[in-house]
Design an enzyme around this catalytic site. Structure first.
Site, PDB file in Angstrom:
ATOM      1  N   LYS A  10       3.227 -21.726 -98.228  1.00  0.00           N
ATOM      2  CA  LYS A  10       2.203 -21.093 -97.409  1.00  0.00           C
ATOM      3  C   LYS A  10       2.727 -19.855 -96.691  1.00  0.00           C
ATOM      4  O   LYS A  10       1.942 -19.008 -96.251  1.00  0.00           O
ATOM      5  CB  LYS A  10       1.639 -22.082 -96.380  1.00  0.00           C
ATOM      6  CG  LYS A  10       2.595 -22.506 -95.291  1.00  0.00           C
ATOM      7  CD  LYS A  10       1.941 -23.500 -94.350  1.00  0.00           C
ATOM      8  CE  LYS A  10       2.900 -23.971 -93.256  1.00  0.00           C
ATOM      9  NZ  LYS A  10       3.328 -22.864 -92.356  1.00  0.00           N
ATOM     10  N   ASP A  11       4.061 -19.715 -96.581  1.00  0.00           N
ATOM     11  CA  ASP A  11       4.642 -18.553 -95.920  1.00  0.00           C
ATOM     12  C   ASP A  11       4.753 -17.343 -96.846  1.00  0.00           C
ATOM     13  O   ASP A  11       5.017 -16.235 -96.383  1.00  0.00           O
ATOM     14  CB  ASP A  11       6.048 -18.882 -95.387  1.00  0.00           C
ATOM     15  CG  ASP A  11       6.024 -19.865 -94.231  1.00  0.00           C
ATOM     16  OD1 ASP A  11       4.974 -19.973 -93.571  1.00  0.00           O
ATOM     17  OD2 ASP A  11       7.049 -20.519 -93.986  1.00  0.00           O
ATOM     18  N   ARG A  49      -5.912 -19.954 -87.461  1.00  0.00           N
ATOM     19  CA  ARG A  49      -6.753 -20.962 -88.141  1.00  0.00           C
ATOM     20  C   ARG A  49      -6.834 -22.231 -87.320  1.00  0.00           C
ATOM     21  O   ARG A  49      -7.932 -22.761 -87.067  1.00  0.00           O
ATOM     22  CB  ARG A  49      -6.176 -21.286 -89.526  1.00  0.00           C
ATOM     23  CG  ARG A  49      -6.896 -22.467 -90.207  1.00  0.00           C
ATOM     24  CD  ARG A  49      -6.172 -22.911 -91.467  1.00  0.00           C
ATOM     25  NE  ARG A  49      -4.843 -23.411 -91.226  1.00  0.00           N
ATOM     26  CZ  ARG A  49      -4.544 -24.664 -90.862  1.00  0.00           C
ATOM     27  NH1 ARG A  49      -5.515 -25.545 -90.656  1.00  0.00           N
ATOM     28  NH2 ARG A  49      -3.294 -25.044 -90.682  1.00  0.00           N
ATOM     29  N   ARG A  50      -5.686 -22.758 -86.918  1.00  0.00           N
ATOM     30  CA  ARG A  50      -5.685 -24.007 -86.159  1.00  0.00           C
ATOM     31  C   ARG A  50      -6.440 -23.846 -84.847  1.00  0.00           C
ATOM     32  O   ARG A  50      -7.199 -24.723 -84.435  1.00  0.00           O
ATOM     33  CB  ARG A  50      -4.246 -24.476 -85.925  1.00  0.00           C
ATOM     34  CG  ARG A  50      -3.576 -25.008 -87.181  1.00  0.00           C
ATOM     35  CD  ARG A  50      -2.093 -25.259 -86.985  1.00  0.00           C
ATOM     36  NE  ARG A  50      -1.504 -25.911 -88.151  1.00  0.00           N
ATOM     37  CZ  ARG A  50      -0.199 -25.967 -88.396  1.00  0.00           C
ATOM     38  NH1 ARG A  50       0.661 -25.399 -87.550  1.00  0.00           N
ATOM     39  NH2 ARG A  50       0.257 -26.589 -89.472  1.00  0.00           N
ATOM     40  N   ARG A 103       5.210 -20.993 -80.379  1.00  0.00           N
ATOM     41  CA  ARG A 103       6.047 -20.583 -81.492  1.00  0.00           C
ATOM     42  C   ARG A 103       7.341 -21.378 -81.459  1.00  0.00           C
ATOM     43  O   ARG A 103       7.659 -22.047 -80.495  1.00  0.00           O
ATOM     44  CB  ARG A 103       6.374 -19.090 -81.398  1.00  0.00           C
ATOM     45  CG  ARG A 103       5.217 -18.152 -81.676  1.00  0.00           C
ATOM     46  CD  ARG A 103       4.937 -17.959 -83.153  1.00  0.00           C
ATOM     47  NE  ARG A 103       6.144 -17.761 -83.936  1.00  0.00           N
ATOM     48  CZ  ARG A 103       6.829 -16.608 -84.035  1.00  0.00           C
ATOM     49  NH1 ARG A 103       6.400 -15.550 -83.386  1.00  0.00           N
ATOM     50  NH2 ARG A 103       7.914 -16.527 -84.772  1.00  0.00           N
ATOM     51  N   ARG A 113       9.088 -27.035 -80.732  1.00  0.00           N
ATOM     52  CA  ARG A 113       7.702 -27.372 -80.399  1.00  0.00           C
ATOM     53  C   ARG A 113       7.600 -28.778 -79.816  1.00  0.00           C
ATOM     54  O   ARG A 113       6.873 -29.011 -78.849  1.00  0.00           O
ATOM     55  CB  ARG A 113       6.830 -27.232 -81.640  1.00  0.00           C
ATOM     56  CG  ARG A 113       6.783 -25.830 -82.202  1.00  0.00           C
ATOM     57  CD  ARG A 113       5.879 -25.737 -83.407  1.00  0.00           C
ATOM     58  NE  ARG A 113       6.110 -24.505 -84.149  1.00  0.00           N
ATOM     59  CZ  ARG A 113       5.305 -24.025 -85.061  1.00  0.00           C
ATOM     60  NH1 ARG A 113       4.188 -24.662 -85.380  1.00  0.00           N
ATOM     61  NH2 ARG A 113       5.590 -22.913 -85.703  1.00  0.00           N
ATOM     62  N   CYS A 160      -2.804 -14.146 -92.200  1.00  0.00           N
ATOM     63  CA  CYS A 160      -2.834 -15.043 -91.042  1.00  0.00           C
ATOM     64  C   CYS A 160      -3.592 -14.423 -89.873  1.00  0.00           C
ATOM     65  O   CYS A 160      -3.711 -15.031 -88.816  1.00  0.00           O
ATOM     66  CB  CYS A 160      -1.418 -15.410 -90.612  1.00  0.00           C
ATOM     67  SG  CYS A 160      -0.475 -14.035 -89.929  1.00  0.00           S
TER      68      CYS A 160
END
Length: 294
Positions: free
Chosen positions: A78-79, A121-122, A139, A145, A230
Site C-alpha cells: 500500500k506504500d 481515509r481513516r 504518526r 503509536r 493519500c
C-alpha cells in the site's frame, strides 16, 4: 544466488523482510538485510501528505536499488505509489494477510472520544461512522503509536490488523468491518521490488501468489484511475472478484461508492474512471483543503 534485500528499520518492516528471507531460504536462496532510512521515518512531526504522501517510505529504497546498493526491497504494498521509476520490477506479491483496520483501545469502546490516525481515509471513515468523535494526528511506527495510546494521549488508535499479526502483538480492541471501513488499496499485502534484471526477477518471482497479485492489481488500477493518492480519502478493496471502492469528503459527511464484480484489470480501470467522475467534487475539495495542486 545471494541477494541484498533492503528494508526500512522499523520493527514491522524488519518482520516483513524476515518473512521474505524465510521464503527465499526455503528455495535455497541466500540473502542479507540492508537497512535504509527513509524520509517518512525521520520526518514524523507533520502529516504524511505534507512530505509527499506514502511514496516517502519507498523512494529511498528505489534509489538504492537503482544505484546498485541493494538487489531488492520489501514493502507494504500500500506504500508503493502508482508512478514507478524505470529500471524496477515487482516480481512477487505475497499471499495477502488481513486487509482490515484494527481499532485499539484500552478503555471501554463507549468511552472512546479521541482517536489517533494520520490517514485521511481513516479519519473520514471514522467521522462518517461517528461524527461526535475527534480524530487527532498520529504518526510514527507501531511501537510509537501504541506507546502514545498507553500514555493516554488518545482513547483509541487505528492500525492495520496485518501489521499487528506480523509483529505478534495482541491488543485490546477489534477489527473494523471492511464493508464500512473500506481498506486502503493493497493493505495487508507485502510486495518485493527489485532491479529489472532477469536473474533477480526470476528468483524472486518464485514467491509470487497469483490470486493476491490479481486482487492487488485490480485495486491499483482503480487507484490509478481515481488519482488523489493519500491526499484524497479513498478505500479500495477487492476480494476474489468482489470490488468495493469509495471516495469520501475529508470530514466524512459525503461519499461516492461503487460495488462491482471485477475479473480483469481493464474492468477495474473502467470502475476507477466511473468513480473518479462521480467523486470529482470530493477530490477537488480534498486537494484545495490541503493546499495541494492536483
Amino acid at each position: 544466488m545471494s541477494l541484498r534485500i533492503g528494508t526500512r528499520g522499523s520493527a514491522l518492516a524488519m518482520a516483513q523482510t524476515q518473512k521474505v528471507l524465510g521464503l527465499l531460504a526455503d528455495l535455497g536462496v541466500d540473502a542479507e538485510v540492508v537497512t535504509i532510512t527513509t524520509e517518512g521515518d525521520t520526518t514524523t512531526g507533520v502529516p504524511l501528505h505534507a512530505i509527499g504522501g506514502q511514496g516517502v517510505f519507498v523512494r529511498a529504497l528505489d534509489d538504492a536499488i537503482l544505484r546498485g546498493e541493494i538487489d531488492a526491497a520489501v514493502h507494504s504494498m500500500k506504500d508503493i505509489p502508482a508512478a514507478r521509476p524505470a529500471g524496477l520490477a515487482c516480481p512477487a506479491v505475497l499471499e495477502r494477510d488481513s486487509a482490515a483496520d484494527f481499532l485499539a483501545h484500552d478503555a471501554p469502546l463507549d468511552a472512546v472520544r479521541v482517536v489517533g490516525s494520520s490517514s485521511t481515509r481513516r479519519r473520514a471513515q471514522i467521522l462518517r461512522d461517528d461524527p461526535a468523535l475527534e480524530v487527532r494526528e498520529l504518526r510514527g511506527n507501531v511501537d510509537t503509536r501504541i506507546r502514545k495510546l498507553r500514555e493516554g494521549r488518545y482513547d483509541a488508535i487505528v492500525l492495520a490488523e496485518a501489521g499487528l499479526e506480523r509483529l505478534g502483538l495482541t491488543l485490546e480492541g477489534e477489527p473494523l468491518p471492511t464493508e464500512r471501513f473500506v481498506p486502503s488499496p493493497n493493505q495487508g499485502t507485502i510486495a518485493v521490488v527489485c532491479r529489472d534484471d532477469p536473474a533477480v526477477v526470476e528468483t524472486i518471482a518464485e514467491l509470487d501468489h497469483a490470486r493476491a497479485r490479481l486482487d492487488a492489481g485490480i485495486e491499483r488500477a482503480v487507484m490509478e484511475e481515481v488519482g488523489g493518492g493519500c491526499f484524497t480519502p479513498q478505500g479500495i478493496y477487492c476480494r476474489g472478484t468482489d470490488l468495493v471502492a469509495e471516495v469520501l469528503s475529508l470530514d466524512g459527511s459525503r461519499w461516492e461508492r461503487i460495488e462491482r464484480r471485477v475479473t480483469t484489470i481493464e474492468e477495474a480501470r473502467e470502475c476507477g474512471r466511473e468513480l473518479r467522475e462521480k467523486a470529482a467534487d470530493l477530490i477537488r475539495e480534498a486537494y484545495a483543503a490541503l493546499g495541494i495542486r492536483p
